[in-house]
Motif scaffolding. Structure first.
Motif, short mmCIF file in Angstrom:
data_model
loop_
_atom_site.label_atom_id
_atom_site.label_comp_id
_atom_site.label_asym_id
_atom_site.label_seq_id
_atom_site.Cartn_x
_atom_site.Cartn_y
_atom_site.Cartn_z
N ASN A 103 0.83 -1.20 0.00
CA ASN A 103 0.00 0.00 0.00
C ASN A 103 0.87 1.25 0.00
N VAL A 104 1.75 1.34 -1.00
CA VAL A 104 2.74 2.41 -1.08
C VAL A 104 2.81 2.88 -2.53
N CYS A 105 2.35 4.09 -2.80
CA CYS A 105 2.37 4.61 -4.15
C CYS A 105 3.80 4.71 -4.66
N VAL A 112 -1.98 4.41 -0.72
CA VAL A 112 -2.92 4.42 -1.85
C VAL A 112 -4.35 4.31 -1.34
N LEU A 113 -4.62 3.29 -0.53
CA LEU A 113 -5.94 3.13 0.08
C LEU A 113 -5.83 3.44 1.56
N THR A 114 -6.70 4.29 2.04
CA THR A 114 -6.60 4.74 3.44
C THR A 114 -7.67 4.14 4.34
N GLU A 115 -8.66 3.45 3.76
CA GLU A 115 -9.70 2.81 4.57
C GLU A 115 -9.29 1.38 4.90
N SER A 116 -9.81 0.86 6.00
CA SER A 116 -9.47 -0.51 6.40
C SER A 116 -10.17 -1.55 5.54
N VAL A 124 -6.65 4.36 -6.84
CA VAL A 124 -6.22 5.72 -7.14
C VAL A 124 -5.59 6.34 -5.90
N CYS A 125 -4.34 6.74 -6.04
CA CYS A 125 -3.65 7.42 -4.94
C CYS A 125 -4.24 8.83 -4.80
N GLY A 126 -4.59 9.21 -3.59
CA GLY A 126 -5.23 10.48 -3.35
C GLY A 126 -4.30 11.69 -3.44
N TYR A 127 -2.99 11.44 -3.59
CA TYR A 127 -2.04 12.56 -3.59
C TYR A 127 -1.94 13.18 -4.99
N HIS A 128 -1.52 12.40 -5.98
CA HIS A 128 -1.37 12.93 -7.34
C HIS A 128 -2.14 12.12 -8.37
N SER A 129 -3.09 11.31 -7.88
CA SER A 129 -4.01 10.55 -8.74
C SER A 129 -3.32 9.51 -9.61
N TRP A 130 -2.15 9.02 -9.20
CA TRP A 130 -1.60 7.87 -9.92
C TRP A 130 -2.60 6.73 -9.75
N PRO A 134 -6.27 -3.43 -10.57
CA PRO A 134 -6.32 -4.34 -9.42
C PRO A 134 -5.12 -5.28 -9.34
N ASN A 135 -4.40 -5.45 -10.43
CA ASN A 135 -3.17 -6.27 -10.40
C ASN A 135 -1.96 -5.46 -9.97
N GLY A 136 -2.14 -4.13 -9.80
CA GLY A 136 -1.05 -3.29 -9.37
C GLY A 136 -0.32 -2.57 -10.49
#
Length: 434
Positions: A103-105, A112-116, A124-130, A134-136
């Motif tokens: 879980n590291v952009c 990347v995901l902040t909810e449990s 979608v990463c909330g910082y710069h929208s990278w 689902p495969n990464g």
């Protein structure tokens, strides 16, 4: 079973070798001269440097129980699992398998995901929208002016996964221990009749215990303290872990009742073709295990005040509620109770050297209706209370380990599984530091 491909993260022993030579020598000596049959020296429970070694040598190398498939019922469902320095996304894919992603952009390291828990399509990463599949795989990165930016080089790092009998295990090592598949062959026949693929979450409890993760595990591996669990003692025989010759006078009648219930349970297991024998290899294999089917007191069906079932719905293809509990311990971070009417999973996730998250999940048949088939408060009451009691016991031990007066004390004969856990732990760390 499903598996995901791992991207190497770091070389073996890197974190340990980053410690000052004198400090590493002192820690190595603590492992080498550990007093057999006794609790560990205080630094094992209090020293941040040993905690870092634990995260590398144990949680960074071995298979860790993360979740059950009931927590990921549909494609796109995910849970995030955090322990020590690691944060993992455990995601159900379109093929019904499980992907495990760090879980590291790959841009600047944001989560990347902040909810449990949740459901997602692309990540979608909330910082710069990278944006990742689902495969990464990195499928979108707004990079103005970049002409040589190769998205294929910046997918999310992946970890190994295995799904056995509806339980999801993860491993972040470059090369995970190879014997886990053999351990799974031991436990699958015990668990398969309960069919976790046809269960759902009734309740999940997260408790942060102010204690080192090893104290949490030690506390679980014995029933010497079970007089402190009055709710649990209604259904769990407090003679658990004792053998002939170790029964105190006040438990002789309970011991006799336990043996009668054991004989009756074994007869039913033979009738239904269910394995029940004890398999105990807690420190004789890398993926250490103990599993058996054991009777419960009273009506022998569930963890209630009289042993009566707590859900009206049988699990899987079971034909009888009175099947006691199938109890499984796995090194390093989990234990389980599989009953005829529900399942309880326990996962231990270290936070730091003095805090540990204990996650307890109650599963019932997927067609069970709350209020009709089960009462949620009654279903969860025994283990909610037991968990709070265990939290207090662990915190007493952590407080004691911080005292200058602390020194390792002897394990009693009934605490042999604690010794097995510690022996397993010491072996694994020594192998890693060698």
């Amino acid at each position: 079973m499903s598996a995901s491909v791992n991207v190497p993260l770091s070389s073996r022993g890197k974190l340990a070798s980053s410690l000052p030579a004198e400090q590493l020598a002192e820690i190595t000596e603590l492992f080498e001269y550990r007093l057999e049959g006794h609790s560990l020296d205080a630094p094992f429970y209090t020293d941040p440097a040993i905690f870092k070694i634990d995260m590398q040598a144990i949680f960074g190398q071995h298979w860790v129980f993360a979740a059950s498939v009931a927590e990921l019922p549909e494609p796109g469902d995910y849970v995030t699992v955090d322990y020590g320095p690691y944060s993992l996304i455990v995601l159900r894919n379109d093929d019904g398998g499980v992907n495990v992603l760090h879980n590291v952009c790959r841009h600047r390291g944001a989560r990347v995901l902040t909810e449990s828990t949740g459901t997602t399509g692309n990540l979608v990463c909330g910082y710069h929208s990278w944006t990742y599949s689902p495969n990464g795989d990195l499928i979108h990165a707004s990079a103005p002016g970049e002409t040589k930016f190769d998205k294929s080089c910046f997918g999310l790092k992946r970890a190994h996964s295995r799904v056995y009998a509806g339980l999801v295990f993860v491993c972040v090592a470059d090369e995970p221990p190879a014997d886990f598949d053999e351990t799974a062959k031991i436990f699958e026949p015990y668990l398969a009749p309960h069919d976790l693929s046809k269960t759902k979450i009734a309740y999940q409890q997260n408790i942060i215990e102010e204690g080192n993760w090893k104290l949490v595990m030690e506390n679980n591996r014995e029933c010497y303290h079970c007089d402190g669990h009055p709710e649990l003692a209604c259904s769990l025989f407090p003679t658990w872990g004792l053998t002939e010759g170790l029964i105190p006078p006040h438990l002789e009648e309970v011991w006799d009742r336990n043996k009668e219930a054991e004989a009756s349970l074994e007869e039913r297991c033979r009738r239904y073709g269910l394995p029940y024998e004890v398999v105990e290899e807690l420190d004789t294999r890398v993926a250490g295990i103990r599993i058996s089917r054991e009777p419960l007191d009273g009506e022998g069906e569930s963890f209630s005040a009289n042993g009566h079932r707590l859900s009206k719905k049988l699990l899987g293809d079971l034909r009888d509620f009175r099947l006691g509990r199938c109890s499984m311990h796995l090194q390093p971070n989990s234990w389980f109770h599989f009953l005829g009417d529900h399942v309880i999973t326990f996962a231990v996730f270290p936070i730091n050297e003095h805090q540990t998250l204990v996650r307890t999940t109650w599963l019932v048949a997927d067609d069970a209706v709350e209020g009709d088939d089960y009462d949620l408060e009654k279903l969860t009451h025994t283990w909610k209370q037991t968990n709070l009691q265990d939290k207090a016991f662990v915190e007493l031990c952590q407080t004691g380990a911080n005292s200058p007066a602390y020194e390792p004390g002897p394990y009693m004969k009934s605490e042999y599984q604690v010794e097995a856990f510690i022996n397993w732990y010491v072996q694994r760390v020594q192998e890693h530091l060698a």
